[in-house]
Design a protein around this motif. Structure first.
Motif, mmCIF file in Angstrom:
data_model
loop_
_atom_site.group_PDB
_atom_site.id
_atom_site.type_symbol
_atom_site.label_atom_id
_atom_site.label_comp_id
_atom_site.label_asym_id
_atom_site.label_seq_id
_atom_site.Cartn_x
_atom_site.Cartn_y
_atom_site.Cartn_z
ATOM 1 N N GLY A 49 -9.223 24.559 8.805
ATOM 2 C CA GLY A 49 -7.892 24.674 8.206
ATOM 3 C C GLY A 49 -7.029 25.629 9.021
ATOM 4 O O GLY A 49 -7.367 25.990 10.163
ATOM 5 N N GLU A 50 -5.917 26.068 8.434
ATOM 6 C CA GLU A 50 -4.938 26.852 9.195
ATOM 7 C C GLU A 50 -5.078 28.362 8.954
ATOM 8 O O GLU A 50 -5.358 29.117 9.868
ATOM 9 C CB GLU A 50 -3.547 26.350 8.836
ATOM 10 C CG GLU A 50 -3.437 24.866 9.190
ATOM 11 C CD GLU A 50 -2.007 24.331 9.217
ATOM 12 O OE1 GLU A 50 -1.783 23.369 9.925
ATOM 13 O OE2 GLU A 50 -1.139 24.884 8.526
ATOM 14 N N ALA A 51 -4.892 28.766 7.724
ATOM 15 C CA ALA A 51 -4.924 30.200 7.414
ATOM 16 C C ALA A 51 -5.094 30.362 5.912
ATOM 17 O O ALA A 51 -4.671 29.493 5.141
ATOM 18 C CB ALA A 51 -3.618 30.853 7.847
ATOM 19 N N PRO A 52 -5.689 31.470 5.476
ATOM 20 C CA PRO A 52 -5.869 31.672 4.039
ATOM 21 C C PRO A 52 -4.543 31.843 3.302
ATOM 22 O O PRO A 52 -3.574 32.379 3.856
ATOM 23 C CB PRO A 52 -6.695 32.957 3.948
ATOM 24 C CG PRO A 52 -6.859 33.493 5.314
ATOM 25 C CD PRO A 52 -6.228 32.562 6.290
ATOM 26 N N GLY A 128 -4.256 19.601 9.233
ATOM 27 C CA GLY A 128 -2.886 20.024 9.555
ATOM 28 C C GLY A 128 -2.660 20.179 11.053
ATOM 29 O O GLY A 128 -3.599 20.220 11.857
ATOM 30 N N ASP A 129 -1.363 20.269 11.402
ATOM 31 C CA ASP A 129 -0.925 20.368 12.790
ATOM 32 C C ASP A 129 -1.530 21.564 13.531
ATOM 33 O O ASP A 129 -1.993 21.435 14.662
ATOM 34 C CB ASP A 129 0.611 20.591 12.791
ATOM 35 C CG ASP A 129 1.340 19.429 13.442
ATOM 36 O OD1 ASP A 129 0.756 18.753 14.307
ATOM 37 O OD2 ASP A 129 2.493 19.206 13.071
ATOM 38 N N LEU A 160 -6.868 15.316 10.069
ATOM 39 C CA LEU A 160 -6.256 14.887 8.795
ATOM 40 C C LEU A 160 -4.988 15.715 8.596
ATOM 41 O O LEU A 160 -4.844 16.797 9.187
ATOM 42 C CB LEU A 160 -7.201 15.139 7.615
ATOM 43 C CG LEU A 160 -8.511 14.341 7.554
ATOM 44 C CD1 LEU A 160 -9.310 14.758 6.309
ATOM 45 C CD2 LEU A 160 -8.265 12.840 7.528
ATOM 46 N N LEU A 161 -4.105 15.231 7.732
ATOM 47 C CA LEU A 161 -2.977 16.065 7.312
ATOM 48 C C LEU A 161 -3.542 17.298 6.614
ATOM 49 O O LEU A 161 -4.699 17.297 6.184
ATOM 50 C CB LEU A 161 -2.100 15.313 6.307
ATOM 51 C CG LEU A 161 -1.470 13.992 6.743
ATOM 52 C CD1 LEU A 161 -0.552 13.486 5.638
ATOM 53 C CD2 LEU A 161 -0.693 14.138 8.035
ATOM 54 N N HIS A 162 -2.719 18.329 6.463
ATOM 55 C CA HIS A 162 -3.177 19.465 5.666
ATOM 56 C C HIS A 162 -3.178 19.046 4.191
ATOM 57 O O HIS A 162 -2.239 18.385 3.745
ATOM 58 C CB HIS A 162 -2.246 20.668 5.874
ATOM 59 C CG HIS A 162 -2.862 21.918 5.346
ATOM 60 N ND1 HIS A 162 -2.866 22.224 4.007
ATOM 61 C CD2 HIS A 162 -3.535 22.917 5.979
ATOM 62 C CE1 HIS A 162 -3.510 23.368 3.842
ATOM 63 N NE2 HIS A 162 -3.925 23.805 5.019
ATOM 64 N N PRO A 163 -4.224 19.399 3.432
ATOM 65 C CA PRO A 163 -4.233 18.981 2.013
ATOM 66 C C PRO A 163 -2.987 19.432 1.244
ATOM 67 O O PRO A 163 -2.544 18.733 0.317
ATOM 68 C CB PRO A 163 -5.507 19.600 1.436
ATOM 69 C CG PRO A 163 -6.114 20.429 2.512
ATOM 70 C CD PRO A 163 -5.468 20.070 3.813
ATOM 71 N N ALA A 173 0.595 12.052 0.363
ATOM 72 C CA ALA A 173 -0.554 11.921 -0.546
ATOM 73 C C ALA A 173 -1.240 10.561 -0.313
ATOM 74 O O ALA A 173 -2.474 10.462 -0.294
ATOM 75 C CB ALA A 173 -0.097 12.058 -1.990
ATOM 76 N N GLU A 174 -0.428 9.535 -0.080
ATOM 77 C CA GLU A 174 -0.996 8.199 0.177
ATOM 78 C C GLU A 174 -1.703 8.168 1.534
ATOM 79 O O GLU A 174 -2.788 7.605 1.676
ATOM 80 C CB GLU A 174 0.106 7.140 0.112
ATOM 81 C CG GLU A 174 0.577 6.929 -1.323
ATOM 82 C CD GLU A 174 1.897 6.161 -1.432
ATOM 83 O OE1 GLU A 174 2.336 5.965 -2.579
ATOM 84 O OE2 GLU A 174 2.485 5.785 -0.393
ATOM 85 N N ARG A 175 -1.057 8.803 2.498
ATOM 86 C CA ARG A 175 -1.649 8.849 3.847
ATOM 87 C C ARG A 175 -2.984 9.595 3.829
ATOM 88 O O ARG A 175 -3.962 9.204 4.469
ATOM 89 C CB ARG A 175 -0.652 9.551 4.783
ATOM 90 C CG ARG A 175 -1.135 9.793 6.177
ATOM 91 C CD ARG A 175 -1.101 8.512 6.986
ATOM 92 N NE ARG A 175 -1.658 8.690 8.306
ATOM 93 C CZ ARG A 175 -0.974 9.065 9.374
ATOM 94 N NH1 ARG A 175 0.317 9.269 9.286
ATOM 95 N NH2 ARG A 175 -1.570 9.196 10.546
ATOM 96 N N TRP A 176 -3.023 10.683 3.083
ATOM 97 C CA TRP A 176 -4.265 11.472 2.956
ATOM 98 C C TRP A 176 -5.406 10.572 2.477
ATOM 99 O O TRP A 176 -6.499 10.588 3.013
ATOM 100 C CB TRP A 176 -4.009 12.626 1.990
ATOM 101 C CG TRP A 176 -5.200 13.429 1.559
ATOM 102 C CD1 TRP A 176 -5.892 13.296 0.389
ATOM 103 C CD2 TRP A 176 -5.831 14.511 2.274
ATOM 104 N NE1 TRP A 176 -6.914 14.214 0.330
ATOM 105 C CE2 TRP A 176 -6.895 14.975 1.465
ATOM 106 C CE3 TRP A 176 -5.600 15.123 3.500
ATOM 107 C CZ2 TRP A 176 -7.731 16.028 1.852
ATOM 108 C CZ3 TRP A 176 -6.449 16.179 3.884
ATOM 109 C CH2 TRP A 176 -7.493 16.611 3.072
ATOM 110 N N GLN A 177 -5.107 9.760 1.452
ATOM 111 C CA GLN A 177 -6.147 8.887 0.892
ATOM 112 C C GLN A 177 -6.572 7.822 1.896
ATOM 113 O O GLN A 177 -7.768 7.534 2.037
ATOM 114 C CB GLN A 177 -5.655 8.215 -0.405
ATOM 115 C CG GLN A 177 -5.421 9.172 -1.563
ATOM 116 C CD GLN A 177 -6.672 9.965 -1.955
ATOM 117 O OE1 GLN A 177 -7.804 9.574 -1.668
ATOM 118 N NE2 GLN A 177 -6.471 11.107 -2.610
#
Ligand code: URA
Length: 196
Positions: A49-52, A128-129, A160-163, A173-177
């Protein structure tokens, strides 16, 4: 435990101790916890992931807030067992206002390399990016490549995109799925890729 694993565990424990006291950037002044890692000591698949965020900073554990719930649902959908995966971030301290902090990311680069070396995952999923570009700076934006099979240091990497993006737009949200379905296929169709 075999000697190699024991040795790696010792190195991880020593590195964790050092990371917990890190003073390499300005975020050390505002953080409550250095958020290092959660998951298997020998993960086959690593989520980066990116950061907390605030909740992660409070508890010292990655992805335990709202985005973490989305990630947990994805992990359940992928059928990953506890011993198969781990979760970490590019930056280990919470950036102010939750904005990805490039200076902090640079200061955290050596720690990220060390974590990847010690954990030695067979498969990487970036979220995420900023997580994608921490490993593959030359690829396009995550929206262009999410759900595709890339490679990082001879291992498969799926961005993946960032959640958290799924809360912002229905399209995300659709792309994530749909990206998750493709990832599930790679991880499931002919057995786990790391079992062969
Ligand atoms: N977002 C991230 O990228 N990492 C976390 O640990 C929590 C939210």
């Amino acid at each position: 435990m075999n000697p190699l694993r024991e040795d790696r565990q010792r190195s991880w424990d020593a590195a964790s101790k050092e990371m917990s006291g890190c003073l390499r950037c300005h975020l050390s002044r505002s953080r409550n916890h250095v958020v290092i890692y959660r998951g298997s000591p020998t993960p086959k698949l690593l989520f980066l992931g990116e950061a907390p965020g605030a909740e992660e900073d409070r508890l010292g554990v990655p992805f335990v807030g709202r985005a973490g719930k989305t990630l947990s649902a994805a992990i359940a959908r992928l059928g990953l067992t506890e011993d198969e995966y781990g979760i970490t971030n590019v930056i280990m301290c919470r950036p102010e206002a939750n904005v990805f902090d490039r200076k902090a990311a640079t200061a955290c680069t050596d720690w990220l390399r060390l974590k990847l070396h010690l954990l030695d995952p067979r498969f990487v999923v970036t979220l995420g990016d900023n997580a994608l570009h921490a490993l593959l700076p030359e690829v396009g934006r995550v929206t262009e490549v999410a759900g595709s099979l890339l490679s990082w240091e001879q291992r498969p990497l799926v961005p993946l995109l960032h959640p958290a993006a799924t809360f912002r737009r229905k399209a995300y949200a659709e792309r994530w799925q749909s990206d998750l379905s493709r990832l599930a296929d790679w991880l499931g169709k002919s057995g786990r890729p790391w079992s062969s």
